[in-house]
Design an enzyme around this catalytic site. Structure first.
Site, short mmCIF file in Angstrom:
data_model
loop_
_atom_site.label_atom_id
_atom_site.label_comp_id
_atom_site.label_asym_id
_atom_site.label_seq_id
_atom_site.Cartn_x
_atom_site.Cartn_y
_atom_site.Cartn_z
N ASP A 13 0.77 -1.04 0.00
CA ASP A 13 0.12 0.03 -0.04
C ASP A 13 0.78 1.25 -0.11
OD1 ASP A 13 -2.39 1.45 0.49
OD2 ASP A 13 -1.77 1.87 2.30
N ASP A 15 -0.21 4.78 0.97
CA ASP A 15 -0.46 6.00 2.04
C ASP A 15 -0.49 5.14 3.31
OD1 ASP A 15 -0.84 7.85 0.12
OD2 ASP A 15 -2.81 7.23 -0.26
N THR A 47 -3.07 0.73 -4.36
CA THR A 47 -3.41 2.00 -3.64
C THR A 47 -4.93 2.11 -4.14
OG1 THR A 47 -3.11 4.49 -3.80
CG2 THR A 47 -2.49 3.33 -5.71
N GLY A 48 -5.43 2.96 -3.39
CA GLY A 48 -6.95 3.36 -3.92
C GLY A 48 -7.04 4.40 -4.80
#
Length: 91
Positions: A13, A15, A47-48
């Site tokens: 990931d 963040d 990531t989103g």
């Protein structure tokens, strides 16, 4: 790199995990990612965010080929500049 496991891919990931609170990549993390890539392991940021929202610092890493984006809804291949997988929810 010798391990008990045959590691082929590391996904991480961005963040709150790979990046600092001010969205920077530390030299320690950069070095670890580079060493993994040199050992033949695919290093895959997850990531989103959409691709446009991925920090330039991550995009500039020459050993990053694949990215998992949009909370897993998209898998992008930078080398071929194409989406390998898309799972969007219809409107």
């Amino acid at each position: 790199m010798k391990t008990r496991f045959d590691i082929r891919l590391i996904a991480m990931d961005l963040d709150g995990t790979l990046l600092t609170t001010d969205k920077r990549l530390t030299e320690r993390n950069r070095s670890a990612m580079k060493k993994a890539a040199e050992a033949g392991i695919a290093v895959v940021p997850a990531t989103g965010r959409i691709y446009a929202g991925v920090p330039d610092e991550i995009k500039a890493l020459p050993f990053i080929r694949y990215l998992i984006l949009a909370n897993g809804a998209t898998v992008y291949d930078r080398e071929e500049d194409r989406i390998l997988y898309r799972a969007e929810i219809p409107s």
